[in-house]
Design a protein around this motif. Structure first.
Motif: not given
Ligand code: FAD
Length: 358
Positions: A27, A36, A42, A172, A326, A331
């Motif tokens: 990371e 995130s 939603i 990376v 996107y 979800l």
């Protein structure tokens, strides 16, 4: 080896670690620090998606798993991801929006899904905080919400619990190959060998040197969010509109969003963005004008040219993608992790991913 520790990287690390793989997450920043943690949370399989097809089916398959996923993550990590059965009310403010709502309801009902068309009075009975100037609403009782910051934290903890190793602040630079097979990555710190690499780098996924030609490239699409508090909570349902959304958390926090801005990797919060978002929110839920402003931020959605995620094995042996989700990456977290795990186990995923091939 997984590049990126957003919800996608951590969720894949959790499932792969559970299946017995030795996983390292690389990371460039901190786990969950990017898109995130910026999301509204939603779980809008019905309210967010514009038409039937494989992407819609992928969204439904993921939504269906969320309640159990929330319980599983809490049992493993002790972190609650704020899963709330709040339902989504989609407000139609004018006749054109009303016609769109009716058309959407028709194809969803044909697919056997729950959606209720409400007139103004019915909508206000369901959610009294809604504006009395709307012409009606659609109610999606099966679209819910989570707290994305809590989800990102729970997933990092879940990955850790199953033995994944985190290397934060490790960017990376380049993929390393032998013929048509990936053999590792070059980071700021040097060469790291790996027989399998999963690219979960969000909006940065196509920036890594050596990434093969993709079905559709990934680019950042900025979105701003405004947060406020109204105590006691003013309303219960996620309120969705054709210009944005307002999400009430049970503790009185409210997040409003968002903008869609094609301006590279710039994450500025702008006056124009705040103006647009707060105007939209107050138009749908007028009582929010007295809510207390508590913050604003923006994040970079990983957008693909065709709007579909890059999910599955690439043209290079050993190289997989879990990227480009996107507007729906929160979800799509549970289903993405299952697909990647199954592919690395050489099993057929339980849902067709052909349209999402990288
Ligand atoms: C304002 C906004 C609202 C949203 N609302 C919703 C919503 O309500 N519901 C929903 O489902 N989705 C929503 N989303 C979308 C969702 O947030 C994303 O689709 C999802 O978070 C993508 O997850 P990710 O792990 O792919 O990306 P990220 O969270 O961006 O993670 C990618 C990670 O990879 C790291 N990385 C990148 N390149 C490298 C490299 N070369 N080396 C090492 N590390 C690297 C980054 O630092 C980053 O931490 C929203 C997004 C935004 C911005």
């Amino acid at each position: 080896m997984i590049i990126g520790a957003g919800v996608m990287g951590c969720a894949c690390a959790h499932r792969l670690g559970e299946a017995g793989f030795a996983v390292t997450l690389l990371e460039k920043s901190l786990p969950g620090a990017e898109s995130s943690a910026a999301a509204a949370g939603i779980l809008g399989a019905q309210s967010e998606v514009s038409g039937p097809g494989p992407f819609f089916e992928l969204c439904l398959a993921s939504r269906q798993r969320f309640r159990e996923y929330a319980q599983e993550l809490t049992a493993l990590t002790g972190v609650s991801i704020g899963y709330e059965d709040s339902g989504v009310v989609e407000v139609a403010l004018d006749p054109a929006e009303g016609r769109l709502s009716v058309a959407r309801a028709e194809w969803m009902q044909e697919r056997g899904l729950r959606v209720e068309l409400l007139d103004r009075e019915e909508a206000r009975r369901l959610e009294p905080a809604l504006t009395d100037t709307m012409i009606g609403a659609s109610y999606y009782p099966d679209d819910h919400q989570v707290d994305p910051v809590a989800l990102a934290a729970a997933l990092a903890s879940a990955a850790d619990k199953v033995g994944a190793k985190f290397r934060s602040a490790e960017r990376v630079r380049e993929l390393v190959f032998s013929g048509n097979r990936v053999t590792g990555v070059m980071t700021d710190g040097g060469l790291l060998n790996a027989d399998r690499v999963v690219v979960a780098g969000g909006a940065w996924s196509a920036e890594i040197k050596g990434v093969p030609k993709l079905r559709a490239t990934v680019k950042p699409m900025a979105g701003q969010i405004v947060q406020m508090e109204s105590r006691p909570p003013l309303f219960r349902h996620v309120v969705y509109g054709y210009k944005g959304y307002v999400v009430p958390r049970p503790d009185g926090r409210v997040v409003m969003g968002s903008t869609l801005e094609d301006r590279g990797f710039d994450k500025a919060v702008t006056i124009a963005g705040l103006h647009r978002i707060t105007g939209m929110g107050m138009e749908m839920v007028p009582g929010l004008q007295n809510a207390r402003f508590t913050g604003a931020w923006s994040g970079l959605r990983p957008a693909t040219a065709d709007g579909l995620p890059l999910l599955g094995a690439s043209s290079v042996e050993g190289l997989y993608f879990a990227a480009g989700h996107y507007r729906n990456g929160i979800l799509l977290t549970p289903i993405t992790a299952l697909v990647i795990r199954d592919l690395l186990l050489d099993k057929l995923p339980e849902i067709s991913i052909t349209p999402f091939a990288p």
